[in-house]
Design a protein around this motif. Sequence first.
Motif, PDB file in Angstrom:
ATOM      1  N   SER A  20     -16.830 -10.162 -28.766  1.00 34.40           N
ATOM      2  CA  SER A  20     -16.780  -8.696 -28.788  1.00 34.40           C
ATOM      3  C   SER A  20     -15.366  -8.202 -28.512  1.00 34.40           C
ATOM      4  O   SER A  20     -14.854  -7.313 -29.210  1.00 34.40           O
ATOM      5  CB  SER A  20     -17.759  -8.122 -27.759  1.00 34.40           C
ATOM      6  N   LEU A 220     -17.662   0.558 -30.648  1.00 38.09           N
ATOM      7  CA  LEU A 220     -18.963   0.467 -31.313  1.00 38.09           C
ATOM      8  C   LEU A 220     -18.931  -0.510 -32.483  1.00 38.09           C
ATOM      9  O   LEU A 220     -19.899  -1.240 -32.719  1.00 38.09           O
ATOM     10  CB  LEU A 220     -19.397   1.857 -31.793  1.00 38.09           C
ATOM     11  N   ALA A 221     -17.808  -0.548 -33.206  1.00 33.42           N
ATOM     12  CA  ALA A 221     -17.686  -1.484 -34.322  1.00 33.42           C
ATOM     13  C   ALA A 221     -17.704  -2.924 -33.821  1.00 33.42           C
ATOM     14  O   ALA A 221     -18.309  -3.807 -34.448  1.00 33.42           O
ATOM     15  CB  ALA A 221     -16.398  -1.203 -35.097  1.00 33.42           C
ATOM     16  N   ASP A 224     -21.338  -3.742 -32.916  1.00 36.43           N
ATOM     17  CA  ASP A 224     -22.165  -3.949 -34.107  1.00 36.43           C
ATOM     18  C   ASP A 224     -21.865  -5.303 -34.758  1.00 36.43           C
ATOM     19  O   ASP A 224     -22.778  -5.988 -35.231  1.00 36.43           O
ATOM     20  CB  ASP A 224     -21.929  -2.831 -35.122  1.00 36.43           C
ATOM     21  N   SER A 227     -23.615  -8.183 -32.546  1.00 37.09           N
ATOM     22  CA  SER A 227     -24.974  -8.035 -32.044  1.00 37.09           C
ATOM     23  C   SER A 227     -25.713  -9.363 -32.174  1.00 37.09           C
ATOM     24  O   SER A 227     -25.341 -10.241 -32.958  1.00 37.09           O
ATOM     25  CB  SER A 227     -25.718  -6.957 -32.833  1.00 37.09           C
ATOM     26  N   VAL A 230     -26.778 -10.017 -35.738  1.00 37.53           N
ATOM     27  CA  VAL A 230     -25.701 -10.460 -36.640  1.00 37.53           C
ATOM     28  C   VAL A 230     -25.320 -11.910 -36.351  1.00 37.53           C
ATOM     29  O   VAL A 230     -25.242 -12.748 -37.257  1.00 37.53           O
ATOM     30  CB  VAL A 230     -24.474  -9.540 -36.518  1.00 37.53           C
TER      31      VAL A 230
END
Length: 281
Positions: A20, A220-221, A224, A227, A230
Amino acid sequence: MQVFFIVGAQKSGSSWLQKSLNSIEGIHCLGEGHFIDKLLMPMAQSLHEYNKMMQVVEQRVYEGKGFYGPVPDQEFMMTMRNWILSMMVRNAKVPQNSILAIGDKTPANSFHIPTLKKLFPRCRFIHLLRDGRDVAVSAYRHRNRIQAETGQTGTSLDDAAPQLLATWAGCTRAIRKAEMAGIPIHTMRYEAMLDNSAASLRGCVNHLLPQNSISDQQILAAIDANSFQVLSGGRAAGTINENSNLRRGQAGSWKDEFSPAVAEQFNPEDRELLESLGYTA
Protein backbone atom coordinates in the motif's frame (compact mmCIF):
# COMPACT_ATOMS: atom_id res chain seq x y z
CA MET A 1 14.79 11.27 1.88
CA GLN A 2 13.10 9.73 4.92
CA VAL A 3 14.32 6.24 5.87
CA PHE A 4 11.76 4.07 7.65
CA PHE A 5 11.21 0.55 8.91
CA ILE A 6 8.00 -1.44 9.36
CA VAL A 7 8.21 -3.66 12.44
CA GLY A 8 5.89 -6.28 13.88
CA ALA A 9 5.49 -10.02 14.09
CA GLN A 10 5.55 -12.09 10.93
CA LYS A 11 2.05 -12.67 9.46
CA SER A 12 0.73 -9.42 10.92
CA GLY A 13 -0.16 -7.99 7.50
CA SER A 14 3.11 -6.15 6.84
CA SER A 15 3.14 -7.19 3.16
CA TRP A 16 -0.23 -5.51 2.74
CA LEU A 17 1.06 -2.30 4.35
CA GLN A 18 4.29 -2.50 2.35
CA LYS A 19 2.44 -2.76 -0.95
CA SER A 20 0.00 0.00 0.00
CA LEU A 21 2.80 2.43 0.89
CA ASN A 22 4.75 1.37 -2.18
CA SER A 23 1.78 2.35 -4.36
CA ILE A 24 2.05 6.01 -3.30
CA GLU A 25 4.25 8.12 -5.54
CA GLY A 26 7.53 9.02 -3.84
CA ILE A 27 7.26 6.34 -1.13
CA HIS A 28 9.18 3.11 -1.63
CA CYS A 29 8.92 0.10 0.68
CA LEU A 30 10.81 -2.77 -0.87
CA GLY A 31 10.16 -5.83 1.25
CA GLU A 32 12.59 -7.77 3.43
CA GLY A 33 16.26 -6.79 3.16
CA HIS A 34 17.42 -8.57 6.37
CA PHE A 35 20.12 -5.93 6.76
CA ILE A 36 20.71 -6.39 10.48
CA ASP A 37 20.25 -10.12 11.07
CA LYS A 38 21.99 -11.33 7.90
CA LEU A 39 24.48 -8.55 7.13
CA LEU A 40 25.37 -6.31 10.05
CA MET A 41 25.48 -8.96 12.78
CA PRO A 42 27.71 -11.43 10.86
CA MET A 43 29.89 -8.52 9.73
CA ALA A 44 30.17 -7.28 13.32
CA GLN A 45 31.39 -10.75 14.36
CA SER A 46 33.95 -10.72 11.55
CA LEU A 47 35.07 -7.25 12.63
CA HIS A 48 35.51 -8.45 16.21
CA GLU A 49 37.65 -11.35 15.04
CA TYR A 50 39.67 -9.07 12.75
CA ASN A 51 40.39 -6.55 15.51
CA LYS A 52 41.33 -9.36 17.86
CA MET A 53 43.73 -10.82 15.30
CA MET A 54 45.33 -7.44 14.59
CA GLN A 55 46.03 -7.00 18.31
CA VAL A 56 47.82 -10.37 18.33
CA VAL A 57 49.82 -9.43 15.22
CA GLU A 58 50.81 -6.11 16.77
CA GLN A 59 52.10 -7.75 19.94
CA ARG A 60 53.72 -10.87 18.51
CA VAL A 61 55.08 -9.60 15.20
CA TYR A 62 55.69 -5.92 15.75
CA GLU A 63 56.36 -5.88 19.50
CA GLY A 64 53.56 -3.43 20.19
CA LYS A 65 54.35 -1.10 17.28
CA GLY A 66 52.14 -2.47 14.54
CA PHE A 67 50.94 -0.51 11.53
CA TYR A 68 47.23 -1.41 11.59
CA GLY A 69 45.08 -0.53 14.54
CA PRO A 70 41.58 -1.91 15.19
CA VAL A 71 38.69 -0.69 13.02
CA PRO A 72 36.67 1.80 15.12
CA ASP A 73 32.98 1.08 15.74
CA GLN A 74 32.07 4.48 14.30
CA GLU A 75 33.78 3.63 11.01
CA PHE A 76 32.05 0.25 10.87
CA MET A 77 28.61 1.75 11.52
CA MET A 78 29.15 4.47 8.90
CA THR A 79 30.19 1.83 6.36
CA MET A 80 27.14 -0.31 7.12
CA ARG A 81 24.85 2.70 6.97
CA ASN A 82 26.13 3.73 3.55
CA TRP A 83 25.98 0.16 2.24
CA ILE A 84 22.42 -0.45 3.43
CA LEU A 85 21.17 2.88 2.09
CA SER A 86 22.90 2.24 -1.24
CA MET A 87 21.14 -1.13 -1.56
CA MET A 88 17.76 0.36 -0.70
CA VAL A 89 18.10 3.20 -3.20
CA ARG A 90 19.49 0.94 -5.95
CA ASN A 91 16.61 -1.51 -5.61
CA ALA A 92 14.00 1.24 -5.69
CA LYS A 93 14.98 1.56 -9.38
CA VAL A 94 14.04 5.24 -9.58
CA PRO A 95 16.11 8.45 -9.54
CA GLN A 96 17.21 9.14 -5.97
CA ASN A 97 15.93 12.71 -6.05
CA SER A 98 12.39 11.40 -6.68
CA ILE A 99 12.34 9.42 -3.41
CA LEU A 100 10.48 11.05 -0.52
CA ALA A 101 10.67 8.04 1.81
CA ILE A 102 12.29 4.64 1.53
CA GLY A 103 11.68 1.70 3.84
CA ASP A 104 12.09 -1.97 4.66
CA LYS A 105 9.72 -4.39 6.39
CA THR A 106 11.91 -7.26 7.64
CA PRO A 107 10.06 -8.78 10.66
CA ALA A 108 13.40 -9.40 12.44
CA ASN A 109 13.88 -5.63 12.58
CA SER A 110 11.50 -5.70 15.54
CA PHE A 111 14.38 -6.97 17.68
CA HIS A 112 16.92 -4.48 16.32
CA ILE A 113 15.17 -1.12 16.63
CA PRO A 114 17.95 0.48 18.78
CA THR A 115 20.59 -0.62 16.25
CA LEU A 116 18.56 0.75 13.35
CA LYS A 117 18.12 4.02 15.22
CA LYS A 118 21.88 4.18 15.78
CA LEU A 119 22.51 3.53 12.09
CA PHE A 120 19.87 5.99 10.92
CA PRO A 121 19.27 8.59 13.68
CA ARG A 122 16.45 10.27 11.71
CA CYS A 123 14.67 7.06 10.71
CA ARG A 124 11.04 6.42 11.60
CA PHE A 125 9.22 3.25 12.63
CA ILE A 126 5.73 1.90 11.96
CA HIS A 127 4.57 -1.00 14.13
CA LEU A 128 1.90 -3.12 12.49
CA LEU A 129 0.10 -4.76 15.40
CA ARG A 130 -2.33 -7.64 14.96
CA ASP A 131 -4.17 -9.88 17.43
CA GLY A 132 -1.61 -12.51 18.37
CA ARG A 133 -4.18 -15.28 18.08
CA ASP A 134 -4.86 -14.40 14.45
CA VAL A 135 -1.10 -14.18 13.88
CA ALA A 136 -0.75 -17.70 15.31
CA VAL A 137 -3.43 -19.05 12.96
CA SER A 138 -1.91 -17.32 9.94
CA ALA A 139 1.62 -18.47 10.81
CA TYR A 140 0.40 -22.03 11.31
CA ARG A 141 -1.43 -22.17 7.97
CA HIS A 142 1.59 -20.63 6.21
CA ARG A 143 3.91 -23.24 7.76
CA ASN A 144 1.51 -26.05 6.86
CA ARG A 145 1.41 -24.92 3.26
CA ILE A 146 5.22 -25.01 3.05
CA GLN A 147 5.38 -28.40 4.76
CA ALA A 148 2.79 -29.82 2.36
CA GLU A 149 4.94 -28.76 -0.58
CA THR A 150 7.85 -30.79 0.79
CA GLY A 151 5.79 -33.78 1.88
CA GLN A 152 6.13 -33.04 5.61
CA THR A 153 3.46 -33.22 8.27
CA GLY A 154 3.27 -31.06 11.35
CA THR A 155 1.43 -30.78 14.64
CA SER A 156 -2.18 -29.67 15.00
CA LEU A 157 -3.10 -25.98 15.28
CA ASP A 158 -4.17 -26.47 18.89
CA ASP A 159 -0.78 -27.95 19.79
CA ALA A 160 1.22 -25.35 17.85
CA ALA A 161 -0.75 -22.26 18.92
CA PRO A 162 0.90 -21.58 22.33
CA GLN A 163 4.41 -21.47 20.82
CA LEU A 164 3.28 -19.39 17.86
CA LEU A 165 1.60 -16.93 20.23
CA ALA A 166 4.82 -16.81 22.28
CA THR A 167 6.73 -15.83 19.13
CA TRP A 168 4.28 -12.97 18.52
CA ALA A 169 4.57 -11.92 22.17
CA GLY A 170 8.37 -11.85 22.08
CA CYS A 171 8.33 -9.64 19.01
CA THR A 172 5.68 -7.32 20.46
CA ARG A 173 7.56 -6.97 23.76
CA ALA A 174 10.77 -6.05 21.93
CA ILE A 175 8.97 -3.24 20.12
CA ARG A 176 7.32 -1.97 23.31
CA LYS A 177 10.70 -2.04 25.07
CA ALA A 178 12.23 0.14 22.35
CA GLU A 179 9.29 2.52 22.61
CA MET A 180 9.64 2.74 26.39
CA ALA A 181 13.34 3.52 25.87
CA GLY A 182 12.28 6.69 24.07
CA ILE A 183 12.26 5.67 20.39
CA PRO A 184 9.11 7.06 18.72
CA ILE A 185 7.07 4.34 17.02
CA HIS A 186 3.77 4.78 15.20
CA THR A 187 1.50 1.79 15.91
CA MET A 188 -1.12 0.86 13.36
CA ARG A 189 -3.46 -2.02 14.06
CA TYR A 190 -4.28 -4.55 11.38
CA GLU A 191 -7.90 -4.53 12.54
CA ALA A 192 -8.09 -0.75 12.16
CA MET A 193 -6.73 -0.95 8.64
CA LEU A 194 -9.45 -3.45 7.77
CA ASP A 195 -12.09 -1.20 9.33
CA ASN A 196 -10.88 2.16 7.95
CA SER A 197 -8.05 1.72 5.48
CA ALA A 198 -7.97 5.37 4.42
CA ALA A 199 -7.51 6.77 7.93
CA SER A 200 -4.96 4.09 8.85
CA LEU A 201 -2.82 4.58 5.74
CA ARG A 202 -3.08 8.37 6.09
CA GLY A 203 -1.79 8.07 9.66
CA CYS A 204 1.24 6.11 8.45
CA VAL A 205 1.99 8.59 5.67
CA ASN A 206 1.70 11.55 8.04
CA HIS A 207 4.06 9.83 10.49
CA LEU A 208 6.66 9.28 7.77
CA LEU A 209 6.22 12.66 6.09
CA PRO A 210 4.63 15.18 8.47
CA GLN A 211 4.69 17.97 5.87
CA ASN A 212 3.44 15.92 2.93
CA SER A 213 1.29 16.93 -0.01
CA ILE A 214 -0.04 13.44 -0.73
CA SER A 215 -3.70 13.75 -1.58
CA ASP A 216 -6.62 11.72 -0.29
CA GLN A 217 -7.12 10.52 -3.85
CA GLN A 218 -3.61 9.02 -3.84
CA ILE A 219 -4.33 7.30 -0.55
CA LEU A 220 -7.59 5.84 -1.84
CA ALA A 221 -5.95 4.71 -5.09
CA ALA A 222 -3.25 2.87 -3.10
CA ILE A 223 -5.94 1.18 -0.99
CA ASP A 224 -7.97 0.13 -4.04
CA ALA A 225 -4.86 -1.25 -5.78
CA ASN A 226 -4.03 -3.40 -2.77
CA SER A 227 -7.40 -4.59 -1.54
CA PHE A 228 -7.73 -8.23 -0.54
CA GLN A 229 -9.92 -8.85 -3.56
CA VAL A 230 -7.32 -7.44 -5.95
CA LEU A 231 -4.29 -9.09 -4.35
CA SER A 232 -6.04 -12.48 -4.01
CA GLY A 233 -7.14 -12.57 -7.63
CA GLY A 234 -10.81 -11.82 -7.07
CA ARG A 235 -11.74 -13.49 -3.78
CA ALA A 236 -13.87 -11.63 -1.25
CA ALA A 237 -12.45 -11.29 2.26
CA GLY A 238 -13.41 -14.36 4.26
CA THR A 239 -13.25 -16.71 1.29
CA ILE A 240 -10.54 -19.18 2.28
CA ASN A 241 -7.87 -20.49 -0.07
CA GLU A 242 -5.50 -22.83 1.78
CA ASN A 243 -2.94 -22.65 -1.02
CA SER A 244 -2.61 -18.87 -1.02
CA ASN A 245 -0.35 -16.62 1.06
CA LEU A 246 -3.45 -14.41 1.30
CA ARG A 247 -5.57 -17.09 2.89
CA ARG A 248 -8.53 -15.32 4.48
CA GLY A 249 -8.13 -11.56 4.96
CA GLN A 250 -10.23 -11.24 8.10
CA ALA A 251 -9.82 -10.32 11.75
CA GLY A 252 -10.94 -12.71 14.46
CA SER A 253 -10.45 -15.90 12.45
CA TRP A 254 -9.00 -17.60 15.54
CA LYS A 255 -12.50 -17.81 16.99
CA ASP A 256 -13.57 -20.52 14.58
CA GLU A 257 -10.16 -22.18 14.08
CA PHE A 258 -9.00 -22.75 17.67
CA SER A 259 -10.74 -25.21 19.94
CA PRO A 260 -12.14 -23.53 23.09
CA ALA A 261 -9.50 -25.09 25.36
CA VAL A 262 -6.47 -23.67 23.50
CA ALA A 263 -6.47 -20.35 25.33
CA GLU A 264 -5.89 -22.17 28.60
CA GLN A 265 -2.60 -23.48 27.21
CA PHE A 266 -1.20 -20.02 26.49
CA ASN A 267 1.64 -18.74 28.63
CA PRO A 268 0.02 -16.52 31.33
CA GLU A 269 2.34 -13.62 30.46
CA ASP A 270 1.39 -13.88 26.79
CA ARG A 271 -2.31 -13.96 27.68
CA GLU A 272 -1.78 -10.88 29.84
CA LEU A 273 -0.07 -9.08 26.95
CA LEU A 274 -3.02 -9.84 24.69
CA GLU A 275 -5.43 -8.42 27.25
CA SER A 276 -3.30 -5.32 27.90
CA LEU A 277 -3.50 -4.55 24.18
CA GLY A 278 -7.28 -4.95 24.18
CA TYR A 279 -7.35 -8.36 22.56
CA THR A 280 -9.85 -10.14 24.75
CA ALA A 281 -12.24 -12.99 23.98
